[in-house]
Design a protein around this motif. Structure first.
Motif, PDB file in Angstrom:
ATOM      1  N   GLY A 254       0.815  -1.208   0.000  1.00 49.61           N
ATOM      2  CA  GLY A 254       0.000   0.000   0.000  1.00 49.61           C
ATOM      3  C   GLY A 254       0.847   1.256   0.000  1.00 49.61           C
ATOM      4  O   GLY A 254       2.072   1.210   0.153  1.00 49.61           O
ATOM      5  N   THR A 265      -5.722   3.015   2.549  1.00 46.95           N
ATOM      6  CA  THR A 265      -6.434   2.853   1.275  1.00 46.95           C
ATOM      7  C   THR A 265      -6.455   4.121   0.436  1.00 46.95           C
ATOM      8  O   THR A 265      -6.208   4.090  -0.777  1.00 46.95           O
ATOM      9  N   ALA A 268      -3.728   5.190  -2.163  1.00 44.04           N
ATOM     10  CA  ALA A 268      -3.631   4.520  -3.457  1.00 44.04           C
ATOM     11  C   ALA A 268      -4.142   5.442  -4.545  1.00 44.04           C
ATOM     12  O   ALA A 268      -3.691   5.384  -5.696  1.00 44.04           O
ATOM     13  N   LEU A 293      -5.022  -3.490  -1.290  1.00 47.35           N
ATOM     14  CA  LEU A 293      -6.380  -2.937  -1.325  1.00 47.35           C
ATOM     15  C   LEU A 293      -7.421  -4.018  -1.052  1.00 47.35           C
ATOM     16  O   LEU A 293      -8.430  -3.774  -0.384  1.00 47.35           O
ATOM     17  N   PHE A 303     -14.609  -0.142   1.391  1.00 54.66           N
ATOM     18  CA  PHE A 303     -13.234  -0.350   1.851  1.00 54.66           C
ATOM     19  C   PHE A 303     -13.030   0.353   3.185  1.00 54.66           C
ATOM     20  O   PHE A 303     -13.641   1.380   3.472  1.00 54.66           O
ATOM     21  N   GLY A 319     -10.939   3.806  -2.635  1.00 51.50           N
ATOM     22  CA  GLY A 319     -10.582   2.440  -2.990  1.00 51.50           C
ATOM     23  C   GLY A 319     -11.096   2.084  -4.372  1.00 51.50           C
ATOM     24  O   GLY A 319     -10.388   1.484  -5.200  1.00 51.50           O
TER      25      GLY A 319
END
Length: 348
Positions: A254, A265, A268, A293, A303, A319
């Motif tokens: 991540g 999350t 990302a 993820l 998420f 996410g």
């Protein structure tokens, strides 16, 4: 090898966001003033999931438009107010303890979310009196090029420079900001390590870095062939920026938002989005990011921030955005710099 490896659960996510259209858990009560931002997460996520048919566009449009603040007359454009959108119904009314009789709480972030929602559902933006938004938005820009979010004052940082640039771009009207001053402010926010802080001299942060780079892209200072051009022609230090971004991917696959922080999350999208805008989305380990993820994907849909936690709209939305950038089958592609599906820009 796991005979049943985890996969992206599209249908669960569609149900998660569809439920949020109708009702939210009591934990969201303290976020009431940001209701339009929550709606943006839901509508955009469903659009990316190719499930915009779950949204009652007419109903959403009426609600969003009801949050608009209008000037009483055109000469009011220069009265120091900002004529955008409120974040919720409650922010349209003055506090009983306030001496202000006609409080204007319209907010840059709320205005960005409102216009993005209207674009996603196909509403004709030419009918919303965009001139009063763009002209009055100049009242929020500060001498150093930054923006405060609303006329009552608050912190000024890159988040609101990004919101202003996004609003101008979506309205196709750049009268709302001094682009030269805004660009100078963004440049001042780049740190020694290549990332960007929310303020000049502050620590580099994934979200701030996205706001800086996305705003520059929207203002036309970063082109699709950016990395193929000589770096000396750039207004920012691109090699250091790329290095900083790649270093944010840690052992579990991540991205972290800052040094010495766990992966999360949302980064990302924030950090991955910067790499995407710069045309460098292939220089990190995408398989490891996808695996991370999936550990944050919950059985309820959506998420979580970290593995093993409950989902929330913010991390669930980003996410889904991250999986769109990873080219997950069945998802619409993303206009990364605006945070909405690509087809929205083209009106499809």
């Amino acid at each position: 090898m796991d005979p049943n490896p985890p996969s992206f659960e599209r249908d669960r996510h569609v149900r998660f966001f569809s439920d949020a259209l109708e009702a939210l858990p009591s934990d969201y009560e303290e976020q009431e003033i940001n209701r339009i931002t929550l709606a943006y997460f839901v509508v955009s996520a469903l659009h990316i999931l190719d499930a915009l048919d779950r949204v009652n566009s007419d109903r959403i449009a009426r609600w969003v438009l009801s949050l608009r603040r209008f000037p009483e007359k055109k000469t009011d454009f220069d009265d120091g107010q900002f004529y955008g959108f409120h974040g919720s119904r409650s922010s349209q009314f003055p506090n009983v303890d306030s001496e202000a009789v006609n409080l204007n709480g319209s907010h840059l972030a709320s205005t960005y979310c409102a216009i993005a929602i209207l674009k996603m559902i196909g509403y004709d933006l030419s009918s919303i009196d965009s001139e009063s938004i763009s002209v009055s938005m100049r009242n929020l820009q500060q001498p150093d090029g930054s923006f405060m979010p609303f006329i009552l004052g608050a912190e000024t940082d890159l988040r609101f420079v990004y919101c202003a640039a996004s609003i101008c771009y979506m309205l196709n009207d750049w009268n709302g900001m001094d682009k030269k001053k805004a660009t100078e402010y963004i440049i001042e926010c780049q740190s020694y390590d290549g990332g960007f802080g929310l303020l000049p001299g502050s620590e580099s942060h994934g979200g701030a870095t996205y706001c800086a780079v996305a705003a520059l892209q929207l203002m036309g200072l970063i082109r699709d062939d950016f990395l193929s051009k000589p770096m000396l022609s750039s207004v920012i230090d691109v090699p250091s920026l790329l290095q900083w971004c790649v270093q944010r991917q840690i052992e579990d696959g991540g991205f972290q938002g800052r040094r010495n922080k766990p992966s999360d999350t949302c980064y990302a999208f924030w950090v991955g989005g910067v790499l995407s805008i710069l045309g460098a989305y292939d220089i990190f380990d995408k398989c490891s990011l996808r695996a991370f993820l999936l550990t944050c994907q919950t059985k309820y849909g959506g998420f979580s921030k970290f593995p093993g936690q409950l989902p929330d709209l913010y991390h669930s939305y980003y996410g889904v955005c991250a999986f769109s950038m990873l080219r997950e089958v069945g998802l619409r592609s993303l206009c990364v710099e605006l945070g909405i599906p690509d087809g929205t820009i083209l009106g499809i």
